[in-house]
Design an enzyme around this catalytic site. Structure first.
Site, PDB file in Angstrom:
ATOM      1  CD  GLU A  79     -38.539  23.037  11.791  1.00 33.11           C
ATOM      2  OE1 GLU A  79     -37.474  22.629  11.287  1.00 33.11           O
ATOM      3  OE2 GLU A  79     -38.702  24.201  12.187  1.00 33.11           O
ATOM      4  CD  GLU A 116     -35.294  21.576  16.547  1.00 29.01           C
ATOM      5  OE1 GLU A 116     -35.774  20.914  17.489  1.00 29.01           O
ATOM      6  OE2 GLU A 116     -35.727  21.503  15.381  1.00 29.01           O
TER       7      GLU A 116
HETATM    8  C1  1HE Z   1     -27.925  11.548  12.028  1.00 29.95           C
HETATM    9  C2  1HE Z   1     -29.044  12.234  12.551  1.00 29.95           C
HETATM   10  C3  1HE Z   1     -29.124  13.644  12.321  1.00 29.95           C
HETATM   11  C4  1HE Z   1     -29.221  10.163  13.092  1.00 29.95           C
HETATM   12  N1  1HE Z   1     -28.149  14.227  11.602  1.00 29.95           N
HETATM   13  N2  1HE Z   1     -26.977  12.179  11.329  1.00 29.95           N
HETATM   14  N3  1HE Z   1     -32.125  15.898  15.160  1.00 29.95           N
HETATM   15  C5  1HE Z   1     -31.746  15.244  16.284  1.00 29.95           C
HETATM   16  O1  1HE Z   1     -31.160  15.810  17.175  1.00 29.95           O
HETATM   17  C6  1HE Z   1     -32.046  13.781  16.319  1.00 29.95           C
HETATM   18  C7  1HE Z   1     -30.748  12.982  16.394  1.00 29.95           C
HETATM   19  N4  1HE Z   1     -30.976  11.557  16.179  1.00 29.95           N
HETATM   20  C8  1HE Z   1     -31.387  10.711  17.170  1.00 29.95           C
HETATM   21  O2  1HE Z   1     -31.731  11.116  18.275  1.00 29.95           O
HETATM   22  C9  1HE Z   1     -31.437   9.249  16.817  1.00 29.95           C
HETATM   23  O3  1HE Z   1     -30.637   9.045  15.680  1.00 29.95           O
HETATM   24  C10 1HE Z   1     -32.863   8.701  16.524  1.00 29.95           C
HETATM   25  C11 1HE Z   1     -33.683   8.678  17.832  1.00 29.95           C
HETATM   26  C12 1HE Z   1     -33.587   9.550  15.488  1.00 29.95           C
HETATM   27  C13 1HE Z   1     -32.756   7.272  15.948  1.00 29.95           C
HETATM   28  O4  1HE Z   1     -31.960   6.467  16.802  1.00 29.95           O
HETATM   29  P1  1HE Z   1     -31.322   5.121  16.238  1.00 29.95           P
HETATM   30  O5  1HE Z   1     -30.698   4.417  17.440  1.00 29.95           O
HETATM   31  O6  1HE Z   1     -32.305   4.376  15.428  1.00 29.95           O
HETATM   32  O7  1HE Z   1     -30.160   5.567  15.200  1.00 29.95           O
HETATM   33  P2  1HE Z   1     -28.692   6.140  15.505  1.00 29.95           P
HETATM   34  O8  1HE Z   1     -27.759   4.989  15.813  1.00 29.95           O
HETATM   35  O9  1HE Z   1     -28.730   7.242  16.500  1.00 29.95           O
HETATM   36  O10 1HE Z   1     -28.297   6.799  14.115  1.00 29.95           O
HETATM   37  C14 1HE Z   1     -27.951   6.027  12.967  1.00 29.95           C
HETATM   38  C15 1HE Z   1     -27.073   6.891  12.074  1.00 29.95           C
HETATM   39  O11 1HE Z   1     -27.808   8.036  11.653  1.00 29.95           O
HETATM   40  C16 1HE Z   1     -25.842   7.434  12.817  1.00 29.95           C
HETATM   41  O12 1HE Z   1     -24.811   7.582  11.875  1.00 29.95           O
HETATM   42  P3  1HE Z   1     -23.626   6.485  11.727  1.00 29.95           P
HETATM   43  O13 1HE Z   1     -22.758   7.055  10.640  1.00 29.95           O
HETATM   44  O14 1HE Z   1     -22.976   6.441  13.080  1.00 29.95           O
HETATM   45  O15 1HE Z   1     -24.310   5.191  11.369  1.00 29.95           O
HETATM   46  C17 1HE Z   1     -26.304   8.807  13.261  1.00 29.95           C
HETATM   47  O16 1HE Z   1     -25.223   9.705  13.480  1.00 29.95           O
HETATM   48  C18 1HE Z   1     -27.122   9.231  12.053  1.00 29.95           C
HETATM   49  N5  1HE Z   1     -28.083  10.261  12.386  1.00 29.95           N
HETATM   50  N6  1HE Z   1     -29.833  11.349  13.206  1.00 29.95           N
HETATM   51  C19 1HE Z   1     -27.110  13.496  11.137  1.00 29.95           C
HETATM   52  N7  1HE Z   1     -30.167  14.371  12.741  1.00 29.95           N
HETATM   53  C20 1HE Z   1     -34.568  23.271   9.710  1.00 29.95           C
HETATM   54  S1  1HE Z   1     -33.860  23.275  11.206  1.00 29.95           S
HETATM   55  C21 1HE Z   1     -34.289  21.787  11.997  1.00 29.95           C
HETATM   56  C22 1HE Z   1     -33.399  21.597  13.195  1.00 29.95           C
HETATM   57  C23 1HE Z   1     -33.386  20.151  13.628  1.00 29.95           C
HETATM   58  O17 1HE Z   1     -33.961  19.304  13.005  1.00 29.95           O
HETATM   59  S2  1HE Z   1     -32.518  19.824  15.058  1.00 29.95           S
HETATM   60  C24 1HE Z   1     -32.856  18.164  15.403  1.00 29.95           C
HETATM   61  C25 1HE Z   1     -31.831  17.257  14.854  1.00 29.95           C
END
Ligand code: 1HE
Length: 249
Positions: free
Chosen positions: A104, A124
């Site tokens: 976005e 989403e």
């Molecule tokens: C997060 C987030 C997050 C990572 N919110 N904490 N977005 C998503 O659904 C995308 C979710 N994220 C992923 O699919 C993956 O993290 C990635 C593909 C982006 C990257 O993967 P990777 O293997 O490099 O990292 P990871 O091990 O998944 O994440 C590392 C840390 O970042 C981990 O936290 P930790 O405390 O365990 O180290 C994750 O939980 C954290 N993390 N992404 C919170 N999104 C205005 S409305 C918009 C609506 C949306 O954007 S919905 C889409 C949300």
């Protein structure tokens, strides 16, 4: 954030969370783009670490009720409006995850440059929520309702080169080459007449949403204002007297 001559670099800096956007970060973007320093003529947004942005910080979502959710979405709209309709053209420099709210933000910019590692998705649908940062308005203008629906319904991921083919990004470059390309483009943009950049970023999108009649009269008005600027007169003389670059130079 740092300034390099007339270019402003704006980094999203939360790499441990893959640049997931919490409230502080989105408010920070709004503040930055509401107060572009004098002398800046183009901005570049980029992600620090392995990804541009993993989108909304999902850990902040769980305790929000409907009213808080509405205000939260409107906060995103306000911030992204400042990017799209602020005072300078904005380039998004993309790599790694450009997902959800990250996409976005990228969609609110005027030009998108993607390194080959960039991938684009709207998770989403899988998370049981809906876009809230303006994607339902901006993305269909770039890729159409059908492709956006596909991304949300099926979780489809577009790689950088596919994203270029469908009009989601303007340029694809090799890994680590994004900064060079973004800076080259920013310098070109910054060298345009200010009034022309204003017309392109502020007026063109409004004309594109107008009826033909309203669009044509608005075009004539902004064309008249742009050509009247002293800078335009000087640039025309430069061309006519052989001092200006030719097309493609
Ligand atoms: C997060 C987030 C997050 C990572 N919110 N904490 N977005 C998503 O659904 C995308 C979710 N994220 C992923 O699919 C993956 O993290 C990635 C593909 C982006 C990257 O993967 P990777 O293997 O490099 O990292 P990871 O091990 O998944 O994440 C590392 C840390 O970042 C981990 O936290 P930790 O405390 O365990 O180290 C994750 O939980 C954290 N993390 N992404 C919170 N999104 C205005 S409305 C918009 C609506 C949306 O954007 S919905 C889409 C949300």
């Amino acid at each position: 954030m740092h300034q390099e001559e007339d270019i402003l670099w704006v980094g999203i800096h939360r790499p441990a969370k893959r640049n997931a956007i919490n409230d502080a970060l989105i408010q920070g973007l709004e503040e930055t783009f509401s107060q572009i320093p004098d002398g800046v003529k183009c901005a570049i947004i980029y992600g620090i670490g392995e990804h541009f942005s993993a989108g909304l910080d999902l850990s902040e979502l769980s305790d929000r009720d409907a009213v808080a959710g509405l205000h939260h979405s409107r906060m995103w709209h306000k911030a992204l409006d400042r990017i799209q309709f602020g005072t300078v053209p904005v380039i998004a420099l993309l790599h790694g995850a450009v997902v959800g709210g990250g996409l976005e933000i990228a969609s609110a910019c005027h030009i998108r440059v993607a390194e080959k590692s960039a991938f684009f998705a709207l998770p989403e649908g899988q998370r049981g929520i809906f876009v809230g940062g303006g994607a339902s308005v901006r993305l269909p203008k770039l890729i159409g309702v059908s492709r956006m629906s596909d991304m949300m319904l099926t979780g489809r991921v577009f790689r950088a080169e596919e994203a270029e083919n469908i009009g989601l990004v303007n340029y694809v470059v090799e890994e680590s080459q994004g900064k060079v390309k973004a800076l080259e483009l920013a310098k070109r943009i910054a060298s345009n007449a200010g009034m022309t950049n204003y017309a392109i970023t502020q007026v063109l999108p409004r004309i594109a949403e107008s009826s033909q009649e309203q669009g044509l009269i608005t075009e004539s008005l902004i064309a008249a204002i742009a050509q009247d600027a002293g800078e335009a007169k000087q640039r025309l003389q430069d061309f006519l007297q052989g001092r200006a670059k030719k097309v493609g130079e």
